[in-house]
Structure formats: structure tokens, C-alpha cells
Design an enzyme around this catalytic site. Structure first.
Site, PDB file in Angstrom:
ATOM      1  N   ASP A 128     -57.185 -52.636 -32.038  1.00 60.66           N
ATOM      2  CA  ASP A 128     -56.331 -53.532 -31.267  1.00 60.66           C
ATOM      3  C   ASP A 128     -57.091 -54.859 -31.129  1.00 60.66           C
ATOM      4  O   ASP A 128     -58.306 -54.907 -31.339  1.00 60.66           O
ATOM      5  CB  ASP A 128     -56.061 -52.916 -29.893  1.00 60.66           C
ATOM      6  CG  ASP A 128     -55.220 -53.816 -29.018  1.00 60.66           C
ATOM      7  OD1 ASP A 128     -54.302 -54.459 -29.535  1.00 60.66           O
ATOM      8  OD2 ASP A 128     -55.507 -53.880 -27.803  1.00 60.66           O
ATOM      9  N   LYS A 129     -56.399 -55.942 -30.799  1.00 62.33           N
ATOM     10  CA  LYS A 129     -57.095 -57.234 -30.715  1.00 62.33           C
ATOM     11  C   LYS A 129     -57.493 -57.572 -29.278  1.00 62.33           C
ATOM     12  O   LYS A 129     -58.667 -57.528 -28.929  1.00 62.33           O
ATOM     13  CB  LYS A 129     -56.223 -58.362 -31.289  1.00 62.33           C
ATOM     14  CG  LYS A 129     -56.949 -59.712 -31.336  1.00 62.33           C
ATOM     15  CD  LYS A 129     -56.053 -60.812 -31.862  1.00 62.33           C
ATOM     16  CE  LYS A 129     -55.104 -61.320 -30.809  1.00 62.33           C
ATOM     17  NZ  LYS A 129     -55.785 -62.051 -29.703  1.00 62.33           N
ATOM     18  N   THR A 130     -56.502 -57.860 -28.440  1.00 62.80           N
ATOM     19  CA  THR A 130     -56.807 -58.320 -27.090  1.00 62.80           C
ATOM     20  C   THR A 130     -57.416 -57.195 -26.254  1.00 62.80           C
ATOM     21  O   THR A 130     -56.848 -56.114 -26.140  1.00 62.80           O
ATOM     22  CB  THR A 130     -55.529 -58.830 -26.396  1.00 62.80           C
ATOM     23  OG1 THR A 130     -54.925 -59.824 -27.227  1.00 62.80           O
ATOM     24  CG2 THR A 130     -55.842 -59.432 -25.045  1.00 62.80           C
ATOM     25  N   PHE A 168     -41.493 -57.242 -18.123  1.00 67.21           N
ATOM     26  CA  PHE A 168     -41.793 -57.416 -19.550  1.00 67.21           C
ATOM     27  C   PHE A 168     -41.454 -56.151 -20.312  1.00 67.21           C
ATOM     28  O   PHE A 168     -41.767 -55.037 -19.878  1.00 67.21           O
ATOM     29  CB  PHE A 168     -43.279 -57.749 -19.750  1.00 67.21           C
ATOM     30  CG  PHE A 168     -43.674 -57.865 -21.193  1.00 67.21           C
ATOM     31  CD1 PHE A 168     -43.402 -59.016 -21.918  1.00 67.21           C
ATOM     32  CD2 PHE A 168     -44.303 -56.817 -21.839  1.00 67.21           C
ATOM     33  CE1 PHE A 168     -43.746 -59.117 -23.254  1.00 67.21           C
ATOM     34  CE2 PHE A 168     -44.661 -56.902 -23.169  1.00 67.21           C
ATOM     35  CZ  PHE A 168     -44.379 -58.056 -23.879  1.00 67.21           C
ATOM     36  N   ARG A 208     -53.439 -68.062 -27.839  1.00 68.77           N
ATOM     37  CA  ARG A 208     -52.304 -67.196 -27.535  1.00 68.77           C
ATOM     38  C   ARG A 208     -51.267 -68.048 -26.837  1.00 68.77           C
ATOM     39  O   ARG A 208     -51.504 -68.563 -25.737  1.00 68.77           O
ATOM     40  CB  ARG A 208     -52.741 -66.035 -26.650  1.00 68.77           C
ATOM     41  CG  ARG A 208     -51.625 -65.027 -26.394  1.00 68.77           C
ATOM     42  CD  ARG A 208     -52.161 -63.756 -25.779  1.00 68.77           C
ATOM     43  NE  ARG A 208     -51.115 -62.773 -25.619  1.00 68.77           N
ATOM     44  CZ  ARG A 208     -51.314 -61.548 -25.171  1.00 68.77           C
ATOM     45  NH1 ARG A 208     -52.525 -61.167 -24.829  1.00 68.77           N
ATOM     46  NH2 ARG A 208     -50.313 -60.705 -25.056  1.00 68.77           N
ATOM     47  N   ASP A 226     -49.896 -59.468 -30.663  1.00 71.91           N
ATOM     48  CA  ASP A 226     -49.957 -60.929 -30.607  1.00 71.91           C
ATOM     49  C   ASP A 226     -49.280 -61.576 -31.811  1.00 71.91           C
ATOM     50  O   ASP A 226     -48.889 -60.914 -32.772  1.00 71.91           O
ATOM     51  CB  ASP A 226     -51.420 -61.389 -30.554  1.00 71.91           C
ATOM     52  CG  ASP A 226     -51.955 -61.371 -29.130  1.00 71.91           C
ATOM     53  OD1 ASP A 226     -51.187 -60.997 -28.233  1.00 71.91           O
ATOM     54  OD2 ASP A 226     -53.129 -61.715 -28.927  1.00 71.91           O
ATOM     55  N   ASP A 259     -57.479 -50.236 -25.942  1.00 66.34           N
ATOM     56  CA  ASP A 259     -57.834 -50.186 -24.524  1.00 66.34           C
ATOM     57  C   ASP A 259     -56.634 -50.110 -23.595  1.00 66.34           C
ATOM     58  O   ASP A 259     -56.809 -49.988 -22.384  1.00 66.34           O
ATOM     59  CB  ASP A 259     -58.656 -51.426 -24.152  1.00 66.34           C
ATOM     60  CG  ASP A 259     -57.817 -52.699 -24.175  1.00 66.34           C
ATOM     61  OD1 ASP A 259     -56.988 -52.838 -25.097  1.00 66.34           O
ATOM     62  OD2 ASP A 259     -57.989 -53.542 -23.281  1.00 66.34           O
ATOM     63  N   ASN A 317     -50.265 -49.467 -24.437  1.00 69.35           N
ATOM     64  CA  ASN A 317     -49.513 -49.637 -25.681  1.00 69.35           C
ATOM     65  C   ASN A 317     -50.233 -49.049 -26.898  1.00 69.35           C
ATOM     66  O   ASN A 317     -49.662 -48.966 -27.978  1.00 69.35           O
ATOM     67  CB  ASN A 317     -49.205 -51.120 -25.927  1.00 69.35           C
ATOM     68  CG  ASN A 317     -50.473 -51.958 -26.003  1.00 69.35           C
ATOM     69  OD1 ASN A 317     -51.533 -51.540 -25.538  1.00 69.35           O
ATOM     70  ND2 ASN A 317     -50.375 -53.123 -26.589  1.00 69.35           N
ATOM     71  N   ASP A 318     -51.491 -48.639 -26.721  1.00 73.14           N
ATOM     72  CA  ASP A 318     -52.236 -48.032 -27.827  1.00 73.14           C
ATOM     73  C   ASP A 318     -52.230 -46.510 -27.776  1.00 73.14           C
ATOM     74  O   ASP A 318     -52.809 -45.859 -28.651  1.00 73.14           O
ATOM     75  CB  ASP A 318     -53.698 -48.510 -27.810  1.00 73.14           C
ATOM     76  CG  ASP A 318     -53.819 -50.020 -27.898  1.00 73.14           C
ATOM     77  OD1 ASP A 318     -53.125 -50.608 -28.748  1.00 73.14           O
ATOM     78  OD2 ASP A 318     -54.595 -50.612 -27.122  1.00 73.14           O
TER      79      ASP A 318
END
Length: 796
Positions: free
Chosen positions: A146-148, A239, A296, A359, A468, A471-472
Site C-alpha cells: 500500500d502507499k499511504t 466517505f 495528493r 491514490d 496498514d 481497506n487492505d
């Protein structure tokens, strides 16, 4: 509808007033029909239960059983030639030979390697709930991140706002120069709330509120610090990862105390664009400019509502339409300190690295370029005539199916949906054919993250997923090795000295607070209490586990992605140790089986003292092999993923051939000196004999050879010389066998019922065993050079 009818019936028959004067709430729906329930279903039932692969072990034992059958058949045939020999006793001896090829210590020896790695990982702050997955880490082909919050920090910094200057819409302005209308959107469109005097919620929203001249108070009221104005949040449309946006309805009192209603909305630029009543000309150019720089970007929009509207009756579709553009807010997400080094190590050690993020694709491409995951990238983009590949800046374009193979690919969520629904000429869908070339997945939903992992696994690739957030969860659960890192935790283990200083400071503050009771030190006490609360919060972040850690078999106590390198290092070490355990156990079992065959034909066996000594010597070697430590650096070469490979089978067969020749040759030499007795007394007590003494020395020495020669060492774990315990144990056993062979300490021979060998047999045994050691060493190293390591399969 049925629930509402039931509620009306209850209300009509019961008093609806609460005892404290408040309102009465009725639960209409509970159980698993909630967001948390959906998350739990994903964790518990989204993937089939994975267990350790026992099939290979079973097949390997069957392979060894063929040799045991041959040995026992030889003993039966030769034994039945003596008409006076007890057939029942002979049958038992043949059965013992068959069972000796299945080492009783096999399960515990294989578990030792896994448990040793488990303890090493705990020392690194990595916890594992499914230890059998550790060897899977040694087989990993693709590392997904994952990125963020994983590769980059989750402490986002608000860089500024663009799209609000009339003269230059691409100009980035600071918050203090941002128009009031835009600030109102930022101050109200969020999901933040106060819990125990702490502002909790999304890191982006907390970072925004920290720099705005607005304050969120209890009751969802937002007050401005610079002008006398306040806004109240009346309703939230939270969201949604599918919609990629959120909105709120707020009220504001004007100067005449009339209430005004507004819709405040924010989301992905490409999503908000479709909701605007009028799209600025340079809308796409502006937000792409900053996403190309790694920012972002979130689009902001607003519109007034009719003040007579009933807020509770307004639907999301009614609110989020005909919006007015209010600007772009730009955040920067710096890389974590160790991300670049970790990704570099993974690429150098024969792993493919993939980024999966929600993202923007332009931001993801920028971060991937910083981390050297990709050099040149093509993004699958939609245009009026269909789909095509284009570079992030749009300067180079290719038709779908004619892309340049020198480019890495980036798929977005909509692009994935299109590829999954498009058939490929060679069978299957387009997504399955492209996935091995894709290094970046951007703007994907949690369900699409799962799809990426499951599709990679269907291609025969072993995957590791590191994330983390909630959503993962699906991707972490489906991956062969799922690793959750704890948000807001330190990246590395705190220094012992720093940790001790923190403990000392905490104790000093507590002591000062106790001494200050009853005195006029309220202000000082308040400051000390705040400092104590900060220290307590720092400690608490280390133990608060999120949803991702519940679903993942591995959880890192620290937020650095270097934990992936540590897990793979331990995985490779465990895998290599397991494979060499199979080799050693196989050769030892075969050696014991054929040594027992030679003894049983003459009605001879090992004494209790001999069996005990042999067991202790070999148990020590097994223990110290399982405690081998991995090297600090990951090697470009890869270990074999399973037992049945050319190297393992070839080295076992050829080494055993040499050992069998040594056993047969020395047993024949013994029979030349002491011919076989025609009549065997199976009931007689044990008595030392030349055959027993030589077979015992040969058996222990050959088994010692299997440990020393088949120990792998570099490039996956410490070498034999570096593994001091194993080295000293093997050296002690070798010296002991030399003493017994040459009779240098007669009392030692007497203690273990070993006869003093004739001088000609001493030299014969020494030369035979030395030749056996040299031959098997050369055979193993030659095969290791030819086919000892696996290679990373080329994906495209």
C-alpha cells in the site's frame, strides 16, 4: 418496512419517554449487517483456510520407503536361507528396517526451524499468528505495498490550495490567503469528532484542521478564530471508497440571524468534475500538475441549499449535484526513511515490487519513480474512442495491445474493470494477461486490491502484501504472506538509552505531582499532567492494533516496511533449513536402514550405550542446525521452493550410493576377518563384536558427514564456521569417532562396547570414511553449482 410497523406497535403500547428526559432509541438492525460486520466477514470467511503443505512430506517418505523395502527384502531373502532361523523374529527385524526409514523425529525437527524463526521475528517486533506461513516468505515472487501509511508517512502536510486565483489558477496559495468560502469547505467537510478530549479521525482531515483558523467544538460546531462566524454540521454523507467522495450539510446564520444551508463536498478530482455545474477550463491541467509532483490532490466544491429544505429528507443524490468548484487542496506525503532502502533490497534479491493504492495514478507514479519501482510508466486511460496507454504527462501514447514492452504499466480502478470485462485472444480476460507487467495499481477499491492478489496467485506467484488500513484487510487475508504495520507507531525500535530516559522522566513527573499536592502549584501540575499524558500516548501507540492486524498473519510493531525484508530473510533461512533437514533425515534414515540390515543378518544389534550416544550426538547437530541465523543482506539467488527438485533428488541418490558402497565394502572386509556364524542365537545377550564395532563407527561417521556436507550456509544463513555450536558439535563427534577407530583411549572403547580394531582394519576404516567424505562433498558441491539455486521466473 416490517421493522417500522413493529416499532409503531411498540410505541403505541409503551411509554416512549426516557427516564433522564432524553429521547428513546430503538435498534432496527444489528448483527453482521453493519460496516464492522462486513469487515469481520472479510476477515473470517473471505479466503479458504491455508494449512502447511504435507503432501510433499508424504511423497518424500514414500520415496524413501522404496529403499527400505529393498533393504528389508534383502534381509528376508537372505535370512530365510537359514531353515533354523525364527521367521517371526526375522519378520520383526524386517519391520524395524521399514519403520527406520520414517524418522520419528521428523515433525519436531521441522518445527524447530519454524519456532527458531518465530522467536527471532518477535525480537524484531514482528508477531506471527500462523507460523506455518514463515517458509512461504522464503518463496515470495511479488511484494505488494500500500502507499499511504506504508511506503509514505500517514502524517500528511497541507502544502496549500490551488485553483482559487482568478489570474493564475495553478498558483499554490497558503491557507491564510485562501478565500473564506474554500476554508469553510475544508473546516466542515470531514468526519472528525472528539472522544475523551482528543480529536480523532482521518489523518488528512486532522492535518487540515491543525492549520485552519477554525476550531471544531463539541456538537459538531465549527467556529472561526479570525471572524465572528460559526457553522454547524447537520448531516454527513460519509466517505465511500466506491464513490471516492464525501459531503456534509451545514447551517450558518447570516447577519439578520436567518439560517442558511450549504452542501460542502470533497473527493477525487475526476469524481468531483462530474458533479460540477461548470467545470473550469484548466481543471485537469491544474490538478495533474501537482499530482505529477507527488502531491495528493483533493477537489473541493459547494452549493447553497434552500433554507426551507428539510435536512433529514435530503438524499445524497440530491445534495451532490450542480456543485460550484471551490479549489484543490494539495497535501505532501514524504517517504518513510527506510522505504527506499527496503524496496532496493527487495529488487536486488530477485523480487518484483508492486504498489497498490487508492491514490491518484499520477501521485502513485511519482512515488514509484522515487522508490525506483519503475522508470518509464504507461497509464491505461479512457478517451472518447475507447482506451489507450499514455505516459503521466501525456507526451507518449500507444494503442491498447501495441504498448512498448520497455515501459512498466499502471492500471486504475476503472481500467481494471474494463480489462476484467474484455476477453483476450489467447483465452481468459485482458487483466489476467496484463497483470504480470503492471507495477502500479491506483485508484483501486478494497475489493480490487483483493482481486489483484488473487489473480497474481492464480498465475502461480507467491505474494506478500503489506498494508496498514482497513481497506487492505481483504488483500492481507488473501496474500500468501500478509503483513500489517501499525499506524502511528515509530519506524524503528527506540534506542534503549532513549527508552530508559523516557521511563526516568515519567517517574520524575509522577513524583513531582505527588509532592505538589496541597500546594499552590496548580499551573505547574497542569503542565506536568499534560506531559505525562503525552508520554502515555507515545507508549499506547505501540500496543493499539488496528483492523489490518486482526486479518493479517504477520503484524509489525513498527511502521517501517523493512519488516518485509526481515520476514523474507527469516523465511528463506527457514525454507533452506527445512529442505536440508529433509536431505539429512533422508540420508540418515537410509544409512541406519542399511546398517541395521548388515547387523540383523548376523543377529547383531547396537548396545543401549551405543544407541544413547548416537542419539545424543545427532540430536545436538539437529538442534544447532535449526538455530542457524539468516544473513543481514538478502541474496539475489533464490532457494528451491519444494523438496522435489533436480538438486535435492540427485544429491540424495548419489550421496547414498557412495555411503552404501562404503558400508558394503567395510562389512565385506569384516566377514573376511570374521566369517559369518552359521547358527545365530537370537536370544543371546549383547556382546561386542568386530561387525558391531565397525558398523557403529561407520554409521555415526556417515551421519555426521550428512550434517557437515549438506549444511547450506551462505548466501541464506551463517556458514558452518559462523555457526559455532554446530561446528564444535561436529568437531567433537569427529574426534570421538577417531579415538574409537584408532583405540587411542581404550577405556572409552570399553565404556561404549567398541572392540579395539586390528591395525589393518583401522587404516581400512579411516581411508574408506575419508574417501566417502571427500566424494560426497565433491558430488554435492558440483550439483550445487549446476542446479543448487532457483531463478526468478520472467513474468513478461
Amino acid at each position: 418496512l416490517e421493522a417500522l410497523k413493529y416499532l409503531k406497535a411498540v410505541v403505541s403500547t409503551q411509554s416512549t419517554g426516557a427516564q433522564d428526559g432524553g429521547c428513546t432509541a430503538y435498534v432496527l438492525r444489528n448483527g453482521f449487517n453493519t460496516a464492522q460486520g462486513k469487515l469481520l466477514r472479510t476477515i473470517m470467511y473471505s479466503v479458504q483456510r491455508v494449512t502447511a503443505n504435507n503432501f510433499e512430506t508424504f511423497m518424500f517418505i514414500l520415496f524413501l520407503l522404496q529403499f527400505a523395502i529393498a533393504a528389508s527384502a534383502y534381509v528376508w531373502i537372505e535370512g530365510t536361507k537359514d531353515p533354523d532361523r525364527n521367521r517371526y523374529k526375522l519378520f520383526l527385524e524386517c519391520t524395524l528396517i521399514l519403520t527406520s526409514v520414517v524418522p520419528p523425529e521428523l515433525p519436531i525437527e521441522l518445527s524447530l526451524a519454524v519456532n527458531s524463526s518465530l522467536l527471532s521475528l518477535i525480537k524484531m517486533g514482528i508477531y506471527c499468528t500462523e507460523p506455518f506461513r514463515i517458509p512461504f516468505a522464503g518463496k515470495v515472487h511479488v511484494c505488494c505495498f500500500d502507499k499511504t501509511g506504508t511506503l509514505t508517512t500517514d502524517k500528511l502536510e497541507l502544502t496549500g490550495v490551488c485553483g482559487v486565483e482568478k489570474d493564475d489558477s495553478s498558483k499554490l496559495v497558503s491557507i491564510k490567503d485562501t478565500p473564506l468560502s474554500t476554508c469553510k469547505v475544508l473546516a466542515t467537510c470531514h468526519s472528525l469528532l472528539y472522544v475523551d478530549d482528543q480529536l480523532i479521525g482521518d489523518p488528512i482531515e486532522r492535518a487540515t484542521m491543525s492549520v485552519l483558523p477554525w476550531t471544531l467544538t463539541r456538537g459538531d460546531v465549527v467556529m472561526c478564530k479570525t471572524v465572528k462566524q460559526s457553522l454547524k454540521i447537520l448531516k454527513r454523507f460519509h466517505f465511500n471508497s466506491t464513490l471516492k467522495r464525501m459531503s456534509v450539510i451545514v447551517s450558518q446564520q447570516d447577519s439578520t440571524y436567518n439560517q442558511e444551508l450549504f452542501v460542502m463536498c470533497k473527493g477525487a478530482p475526476e469524481v468531483i468534475k462530474d458533479l460540477l455545474s461548470e467545470v473550469p477550463e484548466d481543471y485537469d491541467t491544474t490538478h495533474k500538475q501537482y499530482t505529477l509532483q507527488g502531491g495528493r490532490v483533493i477537489a473541493l466544491a459547494r452549493r447553497p441549499l434552500d433554507s426551507a429544505a428539510v435536512v433529514r429528507d435530503i438524499t445524497r443524490e440530491d445534495a451532490e449535484r450542480e456543485l460550484t468548484f471551490a479549489g484543490f487542496v494539495v497535501f505532501s506525503t514524504p517517504l518513510k526513511k527506510e522505504s527506499k532502502a527496503a524496496v532496493s533490497m527487495l529488487k536486488e534479491s530477485s523480487h518484483y515490487v508492486v504498489m497498490i493504492t487508492g491514490d491518484s495514478p499520477l501521485t502513485a507514479c511519482f512515488v514509484a519513480n522515487q522508490l525506483k519501482i519503475t522508470k518509464k510508466v504507461l497509464i491505461l486511460s479512457e478517451f472518447e474512442g475507447g482506451w489507450r496507454w499514455e505516459t503521466p504527462d501525456g507526451s507518449v501514447q500507444f494503442e491498447l495491445g501495441n504498448e512498448d514492452p520497455s515501459y512498466s504499466l499502471c492500471l486504475t480502478g476503472p481500467g481494471m474493470t474494463f480489462c476484467e470485462s474484455t476477453a483476450h485472444s489467447t483465452g481468459g480476460n485482458l487483466f489476467e494477461k496484463l497483470i504480470t507487467r503492471v507495477h502500479i495499481f491506483a485508484r483501486v477499491t478494497p475489493k480490487q486490491k483483493e482481486s489483484v492478489i488473487t489473480t497474481l496467485k492464480s498465475q502461480g506467484l507467491v505474494t506478500v502484501m503489506c498494508g496498514d488500513g482497513t481497506n487492505d484487510v481483504g488483500a492481507l487475508k488473501h496474500a500468501d504472506v500478509g503483513v500489517a504495520i501499525i499506524s502511528n507507531a515509530p519506524e524503528v525500535k527506540p534506542d534503549k538509552k532513549v527508552a530508559q530516559e523516557r521511563v526516568n522522566l515519567k517517574s520524575q513527573i509522577v513524583q513531582q505531582l505527588q509532592e505538589g499536592k496541597g500546594k499552590k502549584l496548580q499551573e505547574r501540575q497542569r503542565m506536568l499532567e499534560e506531559k505525562l499524558k503525552e508520554l502515555q500516548a507515545e507508549e499506547d501507540t505501540l500496543v493499539k492494533l488496528g483492523d489490518a492486524s486482526i486479518a493479517s498473519p504477520f503484524t509489525s510493531k513498527y511502521s517501517s516496511v523493512k519488516c518485509i525484508c526481515n520476514i523474507i530473510r527469516q523465511g528463506r533461512c527457514t525454507l533452506v533449513t527445512t529442505l536440508q533437514m529433509f536431505k539429512i533425515l533422508a540420508l540418515n534414515a537410509l544409512i541406519i536402514a542399511y546398517c541395521q540390515s548388515a547387523l540383523y543378518l548376523d543377529g547383531v544389534k547396537f548396545s543401549d550405550g551405543q544407541a544413547t550416544l548416537q542419539g545424543l550426538l545427532l540430536a545436538g547437530c539437529f538442534l544447532f542446525i535449526s538455530r542457524s541465523k539468516p544473513l543481514d543482506k538478502l541474496s539475489p539467488s533464490r532457494p528451491h521452493a519444494n523438496i522435489f527438485n533436480l538438486y535435492t533428488i540427485s544429491t540424495v541418490l548419489l550421496q547414498f550410493s557412495v555411503h552404501l558402497y562404503t558400508i558394503v565394502r567395510l562389512v565385506d572386509k569384516v566377514h573376511e576377518i570374521e566369517p559369518r556364524v552359521p547358527s545365530i542365537d537370537l536370544e543371546a545377550e549383547f556382546a561386542p563384536s568386530l561387525l558391531n564395532s565397525i558398523v557403529y563407527i561407520v554409521s555415526v561417521t556417515l551421519q555426521l558427514n550428512t550434517f557437515v556436507i549438506n549444511y547450506r550456509g551462505h548466501p541464506y544463513m551463517e556458514s558452518l564456521r559462523e555457526n559455532k555450536c554446530l561446528c564444535y558439535s561436529a568437531l567433537f563427534t569427529a574426534v570421538l569417532m577417531l579415538l574409537l577407530t584408532f583405540g587411542l583411549m581404550p577405556e572409552l572403547n570399553n565404556e561404549f562396547s567398541i572392540l579395539l580394531l586390528p591395525s589393518e582394519m583401522q587404516n581400512e576404516v579411516f581411508i574408506a570414511l575419508l574417501g566417502d567424505s571427500v566424494s560426497t562433498f565433491l558430488i554435492d558441491r558440483f550439483l550445487l553449482w549446476c542446479c543448487g539455486d532457483s531463478k526468478l521466473q520472467k513474468l513478461y
